[in-house]
Structures are given as C-alpha cells and as structure tokens.
Design a protein around this motif. Structure first.
Motif, PDB file in Angstrom:
ATOM      1  N   ALA B  59     -91.817  -7.702 104.931  1.00 15.71           N
ATOM      2  CA  ALA B  59     -91.721  -8.627 103.920  1.00 15.71           C
ATOM      3  C   ALA B  59     -90.311  -8.839 103.428  1.00 15.71           C
ATOM      4  O   ALA B  59     -89.814  -9.937 103.049  1.00 15.71           O
ATOM      5  CB  ALA B  59     -92.381  -8.009 102.462  1.00 15.71           C
ATOM      6  N   TYR B  60     -89.433  -7.732 103.683  1.00 16.92           N
ATOM      7  CA  TYR B  60     -88.148  -7.953 103.264  1.00 16.92           C
ATOM      8  C   TYR B  60     -87.396  -8.695 104.159  1.00 16.92           C
ATOM      9  O   TYR B  60     -86.560  -9.667 104.159  1.00 16.92           O
ATOM     10  CB  TYR B  60     -87.456  -6.675 103.070  1.00 16.92           C
ATOM     11  N   ALA B  61     -87.799  -8.462 105.788  1.00 21.44           N
ATOM     12  CA  ALA B  61     -86.978  -9.189 106.768  1.00 21.44           C
ATOM     13  C   ALA B  61     -87.599 -10.542 106.577  1.00 21.44           C
ATOM     14  O   ALA B  61     -86.640 -11.658 106.880  1.00 21.44           O
ATOM     15  CB  ALA B  61     -87.420  -8.717 108.050  1.00 21.44           C
ATOM     16  N   ASN B  62     -88.736 -11.013 106.213  1.00 24.44           N
ATOM     17  CA  ASN B  62     -89.192 -12.719 106.071  1.00 24.44           C
ATOM     18  C   ASN B  62     -88.283 -12.984 104.928  1.00 24.44           C
ATOM     19  O   ASN B  62     -87.916 -14.254 105.004  1.00 24.44           O
ATOM     20  CB  ASN B  62     -90.744 -12.517 105.714  1.00 24.44           C
ATOM     21  N   ARG B  63     -87.970 -12.520 103.874  1.00 17.45           N
ATOM     22  CA  ARG B  63     -87.351 -12.925 102.709  1.00 17.45           C
ATOM     23  C   ARG B  63     -85.985 -13.251 103.072  1.00 17.45           C
ATOM     24  O   ARG B  63     -85.450 -14.213 102.681  1.00 17.45           O
ATOM     25  CB  ARG B  63     -87.425 -11.899 101.413  1.00 17.45           C
ATOM     26  N   ILE B  64     -85.333 -12.511 103.925  1.00 17.44           N
ATOM     27  CA  ILE B  64     -83.702 -12.412 104.096  1.00 17.44           C
ATOM     28  C   ILE B  64     -83.839 -13.683 105.305  1.00 17.44           C
ATOM     29  O   ILE B  64     -82.841 -14.626 104.839  1.00 17.44           O
ATOM     30  CB  ILE B  64     -83.401 -11.366 104.959  1.00 17.44           C
ATOM     31  N   GLN B  65     -84.675 -13.647 106.028  1.00 19.09           N
ATOM     32  CA  GLN B  65     -84.832 -15.066 107.053  1.00 19.09           C
ATOM     33  C   GLN B  65     -84.912 -16.277 106.083  1.00 19.09           C
ATOM     34  O   GLN B  65     -84.320 -17.389 106.479  1.00 19.09           O
ATOM     35  CB  GLN B  65     -86.057 -14.764 108.102  1.00 19.09           C
ATOM     36  N   THR B  66     -85.787 -16.324 105.054  1.00 18.54           N
ATOM     37  CA  THR B  66     -86.036 -17.676 104.414  1.00 18.54           C
ATOM     38  C   THR B  66     -84.929 -18.036 103.764  1.00 18.54           C
ATOM     39  O   THR B  66     -84.351 -19.255 103.903  1.00 18.54           O
ATOM     40  CB  THR B  66     -87.250 -17.623 103.329  1.00 18.54           C
ATOM     41  N   TYR B  67     -84.052 -16.998 102.879  1.00 18.96           N
ATOM     42  CA  TYR B  67     -82.970 -17.489 102.567  1.00 18.96           C
ATOM     43  C   TYR B  67     -82.005 -17.929 103.157  1.00 18.96           C
ATOM     44  O   TYR B  67     -81.246 -18.999 103.163  1.00 18.96           O
ATOM     45  CB  TYR B  67     -82.252 -16.135 101.832  1.00 18.96           C
ATOM     46  N   SER B  68     -81.674 -17.224 104.569  1.00 18.38           N
ATOM     47  CA  SER B  68     -80.605 -17.673 105.690  1.00 18.38           C
ATOM     48  C   SER B  68     -80.988 -18.964 106.133  1.00 18.38           C
ATOM     49  O   SER B  68     -80.175 -19.737 106.199  1.00 18.38           O
ATOM     50  CB  SER B  68     -80.624 -16.745 106.780  1.00 18.38           C
ATOM     51  N   SER B  69     -82.073 -19.467 106.449  1.00 25.26           N
ATOM     52  CA  SER B  69     -82.393 -20.744 106.820  1.00 25.26           C
ATOM     53  C   SER B  69     -82.386 -21.937 105.869  1.00 25.26           C
ATOM     54  O   SER B  69     -82.176 -22.903 106.042  1.00 25.26           O
ATOM     55  CB  SER B  69     -83.665 -20.757 107.371  1.00 25.26           C
TER      56      SER B  69
ATOM     57  N   VAL C  51     -92.363  -6.445  96.894  1.00 27.54           N
ATOM     58  CA  VAL C  51     -90.985  -6.613  97.518  1.00 27.54           C
ATOM     59  C   VAL C  51     -90.484  -8.077  97.103  1.00 27.54           C
ATOM     60  O   VAL C  51     -89.349  -8.214  96.464  1.00 27.54           O
ATOM     61  CB  VAL C  51     -90.939  -6.531  99.155  1.00 27.54           C
ATOM     62  N   GLU C  52     -91.328  -9.022  97.225  1.00 25.79           N
ATOM     63  CA  GLU C  52     -90.926 -10.474  96.921  1.00 25.79           C
ATOM     64  C   GLU C  52     -90.519 -10.451  95.348  1.00 25.79           C
ATOM     65  O   GLU C  52     -89.461 -10.965  95.111  1.00 25.79           O
ATOM     66  CB  GLU C  52     -91.893 -11.441  97.201  1.00 25.79           C
ATOM     67  N   ARG C  53     -91.384 -10.114  94.451  1.00 23.25           N
ATOM     68  CA  ARG C  53     -91.083 -10.165  93.062  1.00 23.25           C
ATOM     69  C   ARG C  53     -89.918  -9.702  92.753  1.00 23.25           C
ATOM     70  O   ARG C  53     -89.129  -9.743  91.855  1.00 23.25           O
ATOM     71  CB  ARG C  53     -92.387  -9.608  92.283  1.00 23.25           C
ATOM     72  N   PHE C  54     -89.588  -8.193  93.242  1.00 25.13           N
ATOM     73  CA  PHE C  54     -88.462  -7.359  92.783  1.00 25.13           C
ATOM     74  C   PHE C  54     -87.187  -8.348  93.194  1.00 25.13           C
ATOM     75  O   PHE C  54     -86.243  -7.994  92.447  1.00 25.13           O
ATOM     76  CB  PHE C  54     -88.477  -6.044  93.658  1.00 25.13           C
ATOM     77  N   LEU C  55     -87.201  -8.898  94.602  1.00 25.14           N
ATOM     78  CA  LEU C  55     -86.023  -9.691  94.690  1.00 25.14           C
ATOM     79  C   LEU C  55     -85.997 -11.095  93.921  1.00 25.14           C
ATOM     80  O   LEU C  55     -84.952 -11.203  93.618  1.00 25.14           O
ATOM     81  CB  LEU C  55     -86.201  -9.997  96.351  1.00 25.14           C
ATOM     82  N   ASP C  56     -87.023 -11.376  93.640  1.00 23.01           N
ATOM     83  CA  ASP C  56     -86.973 -12.669  92.443  1.00 23.01           C
ATOM     84  C   ASP C  56     -86.349 -12.119  91.232  1.00 23.01           C
ATOM     85  O   ASP C  56     -85.562 -12.807  90.685  1.00 23.01           O
ATOM     86  CB  ASP C  56     -88.473 -13.065  92.407  1.00 23.01           C
ATOM     87  N   SER C  57     -86.670 -10.909  90.885  1.00 28.03           N
ATOM     88  CA  SER C  57     -86.490 -10.356  89.608  1.00 28.03           C
ATOM     89  C   SER C  57     -85.018 -10.189  89.685  1.00 28.03           C
ATOM     90  O   SER C  57     -84.076 -10.271  88.790  1.00 28.03           O
ATOM     91  CB  SER C  57     -87.142  -9.234  89.342  1.00 28.03           C
ATOM     92  N   THR C  58     -84.172  -9.418  90.796  1.00 28.02           N
ATOM     93  CA  THR C  58     -82.966  -9.196  90.827  1.00 28.02           C
ATOM     94  C   THR C  58     -82.212 -10.490  90.887  1.00 28.02           C
ATOM     95  O   THR C  58     -81.033 -10.490  90.453  1.00 28.02           O
ATOM     96  CB  THR C  58     -82.749  -8.215  92.117  1.00 28.02           C
ATOM     97  N   HIS C  59     -82.583 -11.356  91.729  1.00 29.01           N
ATOM     98  CA  HIS C  59     -82.122 -12.743  91.711  1.00 29.01           C
ATOM     99  C   HIS C  59     -81.871 -13.464  90.235  1.00 29.01           C
ATOM    100  O   HIS C  59     -81.018 -13.907  89.994  1.00 29.01           O
ATOM    101  CB  HIS C  59     -83.129 -13.647  92.482  1.00 29.01           C
ATOM    102  N   PHE C  60     -82.974 -13.273  89.643  1.00 26.71           N
ATOM    103  CA  PHE C  60     -82.928 -13.922  88.338  1.00 26.71           C
ATOM    104  C   PHE C  60     -81.949 -13.330  87.383  1.00 26.71           C
ATOM    105  O   PHE C  60     -81.265 -13.848  86.582  1.00 26.71           O
ATOM    106  CB  PHE C  60     -84.490 -13.851  87.712  1.00 26.71           C
ATOM    107  N   ILE C  61     -81.739 -11.649  87.488  1.00 29.20           N
ATOM    108  CA  ILE C  61     -80.763 -10.979  86.642  1.00 29.20           C
ATOM    109  C   ILE C  61     -79.555 -11.519  86.967  1.00 29.20           C
ATOM    110  O   ILE C  61     -78.819 -11.639  86.215  1.00 29.20           O
ATOM    111  CB  ILE C  61     -81.151  -9.529  87.127  1.00 29.20           C
ATOM    112  N   VAL C  62     -79.047 -11.491  88.332  1.00 35.38           N
ATOM    113  CA  VAL C  62     -77.931 -11.869  88.868  1.00 35.38           C
ATOM    114  C   VAL C  62     -77.423 -13.376  88.289  1.00 35.38           C
ATOM    115  O   VAL C  62     -76.336 -13.539  87.862  1.00 35.38           O
ATOM    116  CB  VAL C  62     -77.718 -11.790  90.266  1.00 35.38           C
ATOM    117  N   ASN C  63     -78.383 -14.175  88.469  1.00 33.28           N
ATOM    118  CA  ASN C  63     -77.981 -15.735  88.052  1.00 33.28           C
ATOM    119  C   ASN C  63     -77.829 -15.576  86.367  1.00 33.28           C
ATOM    120  O   ASN C  63     -76.913 -16.193  85.830  1.00 33.28           O
ATOM    121  CB  ASN C  63     -79.267 -16.507  88.202  1.00 33.28           C
TER     122      ASN C  63
END
Lengths: 72, 71, 72, 71, 71, 72
Positions: B59-69, C51-63
């Motif tokens: 899940a983390y690797a997918n997310r990083i790739q989506t952002y990079s692209s 994982v996705e929502r944690f990254l969203d949430s951190t992204h939201f905080i940084v913005n």
C-alpha cells in the motif's frame, strides 16, 4: 587483545541490561496491577515466568521462521 | 555486504516487534510452560503479522508511485 | 559517483522499511483484533486504507501548517 | 546552519508525534477517503496539540528558572 | 571509566522508565501539589519497580546460563 | 572557546526540546480527552500541573534513591 576482550564483555553487559529494561517494562505491565507494600509471591512468579515464556515464545518464532524458509 | 547488513537489521526489527506484540496478545497469564493453545496463537499471530507487513508495504509503495507519477 | 548513488538508494530503502515497520504497528493495532486462521478481506482492506488515510492525514497537516505559516 | 538543522529536526519530531496521535484519535475506522468529519477532527487535534506543546514548554521553562534562582 | 559511564547510563534509564510509569500510575489527576497519598504511591511503586527489575534480571541470567550449559 | 559555548547552549536547547516532546505526549494523554474548539482553562491547568507534578515526582524519587544509598 585484552582491550578487545574488555570491550566485548562490556558490550555484552550493555545488551543484557537493555534487554532487562525492556522485559521489566513489558512484564511489569502484565504482572503488577497495583504496587503494594511488598512484592507478592504471585507477582514475583508472574515476573519470572513472563521472562521465561517470552523467551520461549521468541524461540518458537525463530524456529518456525527457519522451517518456513526451508520449505520455500 | 552493506545490503546484507541492512537486510539482517530489517529482519531483526521485524522479529523484535512481532515477538513483543504476539507475546502480549497470546500469553495473557504466563504459566510454568508455553501451552499448546498459546503456541497456536503465536503461530497464527506471526503469520498474520508478516502478511500485514506485506500488505502495508504494498500500500505504501503504491502510494509513493502514484505521487511520483503525478508530479 | 556510482558508489554515492548506491548509498543513496540503500538509504532510501532503509527509510522505506522503517516507515513500513511503524505503519504496520499502528495499523495492526487498528485493524487486527484477534489474529485468525487467515487474513480476512475486511482486515486487508482496513490495513491498506489505514496506510492511505494516515498519509492523507499527514498531508493535510503539512498543508495546514504551511497555510498557518503564510498567514503569520 | 547547525541551528537550522536542529529547528528542522525539532519540527519534524513535532509533526511525527502529532500526525500519529491525531490519526489514532480521529480516524477510528479508516475508510476509502479521509472524510470531512475526520479532517475537522484532525484540524482541531493539531491546533490543540501545538497549543499543548507551548503550554508544556512554558511550564517546564518556568520550573527550570525557579530552581536556578533558588540555588 | 567506560564502566562507570555505562553504570550511569544504565541508572539513568532505570530512573527515566520508573519515573514515567510510577507518575502515570500514581498521579491520576495532577493537582496543585504532590499530595501525601500520591507520594506514598510513588514510593511503593519505585520499590516494587526496582525489585521487579532484579527479579527479571535474575530470571534472564538463569535462562542464559541454562542455554549455555546445554550446548 | 566561543564555539564550545555555542555548542553547549545548542545541546542544552536540544535536551530541553526533547523533554518537552516527551512531556507533551505524556500530559496530552492525561489531560486532553477530546480535542475541542479551543484549549479549555481546565485542560491548560492540567497540562501545567502535569509537568510540575511529574518534575516533583522525579525529584522525590531521586532524593529517595539517595537516602536508600546512604543507608546501605
């Protein structure tokens, strides 16, 4: 060579103490609910068995990881 | 060699975290030996933990790739 | 120059793995109540979305921190 | 430059701890997107966390000063 | 000298972990001063924590010895 | 000599900030149940007293350890 041996022994002690700190935290949470006027026999047994069972459990995990690796 | 050292360090951290979590979950009252039911629980727990690690990693690797692209 | 690139890539991997360890601990606590005989579809979805929502949430905080800084 | 590096390290640690605590508090069941109510909770949580950091920092600084002026 | 530094580091870690755990356990609602009952609880808690440390240390040392003599 | 002083001061600041991070985590868990629209007076008092009582409590422990050592 003596210095090297001295350093190794001290490093071993440091690792031992680091583990004891970690185990104390984990087993304190498991075994000591309300700190009383003295350490009850039941609490002491719980602490000792907590360390022993944790080491058993880690041992079991390491062995099982080895088996899984061999099957692959 | 450096790569190997890192793989070892990484496996040790996984082992450490997994051991602690599975022990806390499966051995509620530590007795005089590790009972069969506790060992079965630890076995399930470690399998699920490693699967979870893989799911999270993907899940983390997918997310990083989506952002990079995107950028 | 090749050595430098090699070191950078390895450092990137190490950071990635460190994050995966952290996320696994956090999301395991959120998503896995009782480890069963297999990872249920519901649990797997929960882990991925955690994982996705944690990254969203951190992204939201940084913005939001950036916006606050601009307003000052 | 060293001062700047430390300020960055300090801000990163604040961000890290804040992200984790606010996520755990506000996103109880992670869904397919970060919902409005979750985002509002995270916003409140980060404001309160930063205020708390300042309150704690002041209280600790006061205490150190009191001790120093006593001795 | 190195041995002393390590003993100090070790004692500091014990103090740190003990302080945090006993504070969290004994001072549920921090008031305007540390009350007598809270101080008594902290005293008991630190005694028990240090005893626990010794029990754990002994149990771990015994286990290491048993393994070494087996192999 | 000035450089040495500069380094010492920066190290002191770093230790101060590290403590503040630790205290904030511990006292946040004790004092903030649900983050509201503003920091309530009660919550702010709790945070301040949490830091003060934690330092009292550590002070008490250190003194008591000293006494125990003297008695031995």
């Amino acid at each position: 060579k003596e210095l090297q041996q001295f350093v190794e022994i001290e490093q071993q002690k440091a690792r031992f103490h680091a583990q004891v700190h970690k185990f104390t935290e984990m087993c304190w949470d498991k075994c000591i609910d309300k700190p009383g006027n003295r350490l009850e026999a039941k609490e002491e047994a719980c602490l000792t068995q907590c360390v022993e069972r944790f080491l058993d459990s880690t041992h079991f995990i390491v062995n099982r990881l080895d088996e899984i690796r061999k099957q692959q | 060699q450096m790569r190997q050292q890192m793989a070892v360090a990484h496996a040790q951290e996984l082992l450490q975290k997994m051991s602690e979590r599975c022990f806390v979950k499966c051995v509620v009252k530590p007795g005089t030996s590790l009972e069969l039911s506790e060992r079965q629980c630890v076995a399930k727990c470690m399998d699920r933990y490693m699967e979870s690690w893989n799911v999270v990693s993907r899940a983390y690797a997918n997310r990083i790739q989506t952002y990079s692209s995107d950028s």
